[in-house]
Design a protein around this motif. Sequence first.
Motif, short mmCIF file in Angstrom:
data_model
loop_
_atom_site.label_atom_id
_atom_site.label_comp_id
_atom_site.label_asym_id
_atom_site.label_seq_id
_atom_site.Cartn_x
_atom_site.Cartn_y
_atom_site.Cartn_z
N LEU A 1 9.99 -13.63 8.13
CA LEU A 1 9.66 -12.16 7.37
C LEU A 1 8.98 -11.18 8.59
CD1 LEU A 1 9.91 -10.27 4.91
CD2 LEU A 1 7.61 -10.79 4.60
N ARG A 2 9.45 -10.05 8.78
CA ARG A 2 8.55 -9.10 9.74
C ARG A 2 8.31 -7.85 8.94
NH1 ARG A 2 13.21 -10.07 12.33
NH2 ARG A 2 14.25 -8.03 12.16
N SER A 3 6.92 -7.53 8.65
CA SER A 3 6.39 -6.66 7.67
C SER A 3 5.26 -5.88 8.50
CB SER A 3 6.01 -7.31 6.58
OG SER A 3 5.02 -8.11 6.59
N THR A 4 4.99 -4.80 7.86
CA THR A 4 3.79 -3.80 8.43
C THR A 4 3.23 -2.95 7.34
OG1 THR A 4 3.33 -2.28 9.99
CG2 THR A 4 5.49 -1.93 9.01
N ASP A 5 2.11 -2.44 7.69
CA ASP A 5 1.27 -1.66 6.60
C ASP A 5 1.14 -0.12 7.34
OD1 ASP A 5 -0.94 -2.20 8.12
OD2 ASP A 5 -2.12 -2.32 6.50
N ASP A 6 1.88 -0.26 8.43
CA ASP A 6 1.80 1.08 9.40
C ASP A 6 2.61 2.21 8.93
OD1 ASP A 6 1.21 2.93 11.15
OD2 ASP A 6 1.63 1.78 12.92
N PRO A 7 2.14 3.34 8.38
CA PRO A 7 3.14 4.45 7.89
C PRO A 7 4.00 4.78 9.04
CG PRO A 7 0.83 4.69 7.05
CD PRO A 7 0.65 3.61 8.08
N ALA A 8 3.57 4.74 10.37
CA ALA A 8 4.32 5.29 11.34
C ALA A 8 5.75 4.47 11.57
CB ALA A 8 3.55 5.27 12.55
N GLN A 9 5.68 3.23 11.08
CA GLN A 9 6.70 2.13 11.07
C GLN A 9 7.57 1.94 9.82
OE1 GLN A 9 6.21 -1.11 13.74
NE2 GLN A 9 3.84 -0.67 13.65
N ALA A 10 7.15 2.71 8.80
CA ALA A 10 7.70 2.60 7.48
C ALA A 10 9.17 2.79 7.37
CB ALA A 10 6.86 3.61 6.48
N ARG A 11 9.66 3.80 8.25
CA ARG A 11 11.00 3.94 8.37
C ARG A 11 12.00 2.98 8.96
NH1 ARG A 11 12.78 8.47 6.08
NH2 ARG A 11 14.78 8.55 7.17
N ALA A 12 11.30 2.05 9.66
CA ALA A 12 11.98 1.16 10.70
C ALA A 12 12.19 -0.04 9.43
CB ALA A 12 11.01 0.59 11.85
N ALA A 13 11.68 -0.25 8.36
CA ALA A 13 11.72 -1.38 7.41
C ALA A 13 12.90 -1.16 6.49
CB ALA A 13 10.45 -1.60 6.96
N CYS A 14 13.60 -2.27 6.36
CA CYS A 14 14.78 -2.50 5.22
C CYS A 14 14.27 -1.84 3.94
CB CYS A 14 15.34 -3.53 5.17
SG CYS A 14 16.04 -4.33 6.80
N ALA A 15 13.00 -2.14 3.28
CA ALA A 15 12.51 -2.06 2.07
C ALA A 15 11.11 -1.78 2.05
CB ALA A 15 13.06 -2.97 0.99
N PHE A 16 10.80 -0.90 0.84
CA PHE A 16 9.23 -0.70 0.59
C PHE A 16 8.68 -2.00 -0.48
CE2 PHE A 16 6.28 2.87 0.07
CZ PHE A 16 4.94 2.11 -0.45
N LEU A 17 7.95 -2.77 -0.01
CA LEU A 17 7.44 -3.69 -0.93
C LEU A 17 6.35 -3.34 -1.79
CD1 LEU A 17 7.39 -6.76 -1.76
CD2 LEU A 17 5.54 -7.04 -0.08
N LEU A 18 6.39 -3.29 -3.03
CA LEU A 18 5.42 -2.55 -4.14
C LEU A 18 4.96 -3.83 -4.89
CD1 LEU A 18 3.95 0.06 -4.94
CD2 LEU A 18 5.70 0.22 -6.59
N TYR A 19 3.68 -4.06 -4.63
CA TYR A 19 3.06 -5.24 -5.58
C TYR A 19 2.38 -4.32 -6.89
CZ TYR A 19 -0.61 -8.63 -6.60
OH TYR A 19 -1.36 -9.37 -7.50
N LEU A 20 2.77 -4.91 -7.98
CA LEU A 20 2.43 -4.28 -9.43
C LEU A 20 1.19 -5.31 -9.80
CD1 LEU A 20 5.88 -3.29 -10.39
CD2 LEU A 20 4.25 -1.80 -9.41
N ASN A 21 0.30 -4.57 -10.37
CA ASN A 21 -0.51 -5.35 -11.22
C ASN A 21 -1.37 -4.33 -11.91
OD1 ASN A 21 -2.66 -4.49 -9.37
ND2 ASN A 21 -3.36 -6.37 -8.81
N GLY A 22 -2.45 -4.64 -12.65
CA GLY A 22 -3.21 -3.59 -13.37
C GLY A 22 -4.04 -2.60 -12.53
N ALA A 23 -4.26 -2.95 -11.20
CA ALA A 23 -4.92 -2.04 -10.56
C ALA A 23 -3.98 -1.01 -9.73
CB ALA A 23 -5.89 -2.72 -9.51
N THR A 24 -2.70 -1.32 -9.71
CA THR A 24 -1.71 -0.67 -8.70
C THR A 24 -2.03 1.08 -8.91
OG1 THR A 24 -0.33 -2.54 -8.65
CG2 THR A 24 0.56 -0.45 -7.99
#
Length: 583
Positions: A423-446
């Motif tokens: 897996l290759r991942s990032t949290d840099d918004p400038a590279q967001a469009r270079a990723a296949c998908a948006f990973l969204l983690y859901l919990n009570g604080a999201t």
Amino acid sequence: MPSEVGRFSGWNSSTYAAEFLSAFGGRTEYPAKALCALGDAIERAGSLETAAVASALRSTSLVEFFTSSISFNADGQMEGMDFPVVQYPPGAASLGLRYEVVFDAKEQENVSFPTPRWKLRKCANEGNCTAGNGTCRADGRCSCLPGRSGDLCEAVEESSAWDRVKVKVIAALASGLIAFCLCACLVYVRLRRRRRHLKGIIRPTAERMPGAARARVISAMGLPDGRYHVFLSHVWSSGQDQAKALKGQLQRYVQNISPFLDVDNLDDTARLEEHIGNSEAVIVLLTGSTAVADGAPASDYMRSLPPLILLLETDPSHGGVPLDVHRAECPDELREHVFAAPLVTWHRLRPFQMCSMKLLIVELLRAWKAAGADQPIFLPGDLLRSPPPPLATKRSLHVYFSRDNAGAAAVAAGIAEASGQQLRSTDDPAQARAACAFLLYLNGATFAAGERAEALGREVHEALEGDRPFVLVHERRDGDAGAATFDDIIAATPAALREAGIYRPIATPLHGGPHADVSYRLILERIDAACGSGGGGVGGILSDALNLTEKLTGLDLDDDGHVGSEQSAREAKGAKSTITVAK
């Protein structure tokens, strides 16, 4: 049938028959008893809440036109249904009969089950298909024998030359099909023999490696008559269905196993303790209220029982309650002994249920003191039998997660480990469009109130407007401070995101313990689907063609922020996983 006026419906039998005929046509049937009982319970409860309606149903005592009284016993079974069972017997028309009443077990041979449709019963009762020249179909029409025709099979047909040709053609086709099947069987047998020959020459890697063990099918040991491999203990009000299903699962995956289940094997309640003592292990299904009543076995007797295995139902809609509730309801003198037993959590989703079954079978092997409890077990359909997907993509990154999504980085690290560092991942918004998908983690604080939740909401909304694929992960690990039900998460989600379709993709539950591996494998499959067929990610020949076209034209045709592939799937195959964190 009783004809008094019902207390809830306000109808008698004649009124109901007329209303049914007016609304639906045809003969009347009696689904009304369930609807009347439910409607009466809702009115008395004054609410649509499940608990309130269920409580009202338990105290139901309803007089209706089709029965003297509707009520339920302590086990939730309906009582008071006193109308007789009527059925048209075979040959009733020739005997001049309309129907007969079936009262006792001696008449069971006259009962047709399942009950045929009305049109079929009418056709058979009135003898419509003349003198046995045809049979009645489900729609009430006649299916005539060869040489007969007409609505009632009354006409005699003369065979034509064309009919004789059709018979010959059909016979030829049947002969050809039989010959084809025989040839296919011969080819299959030869291929099987060839495969065995190759296996003898090239053995699996697991056999060649020292100390490695192949997954195997489990078979229970032989037992004398009257003994059982496992006793299934459950609460009738909340665990009856689960116990029946569990027995079927055990018989499917463990060869020769003999489980004891009261509804199938108990002939005398006085012998219950005897059957427990004649079992090699006891599985206790923890559902609903499992409080031990007065007069429960003493602790010395509990210690003399076969080994216990606890199976915890996790779905509240099927009687699942937290383990702490079961622990609190257990008497003090039994608590230490009962909850020292191994615990397996039971999940409803098939991939997680297969994991639970493997854990349960391992505990059974240990309880039986069988050899090889630590060796791999083969279960058909086990998700973890195959390696993780290759995550091939033309993009430079697989997933992007927001730095305002607390916990997402740890989840991405877990996914990377489960992927074999693909897996290759990032949290840099400038590279967001270079990723296949948006990973969204859901919990009570999201989406709880706060600046980070607002910032995350803006990012998610922008991604939804850009039609970027999402991979949703729902926190379900026991003891996690942020764990919340999915209903609570939806309720906290901004309305704009819900309306934009944030929950169109199905969220993958992230369980803890042994089930975590299954969660990560399911998440990887979602990412692989997004990279392989969604989010602009394309694989194989199409991906190579798109990359070549971008390089020749200098245009970003798939709008991924890159011209051509920054890292091809072949280059990435042997690369280590990377998680890029913006500073």
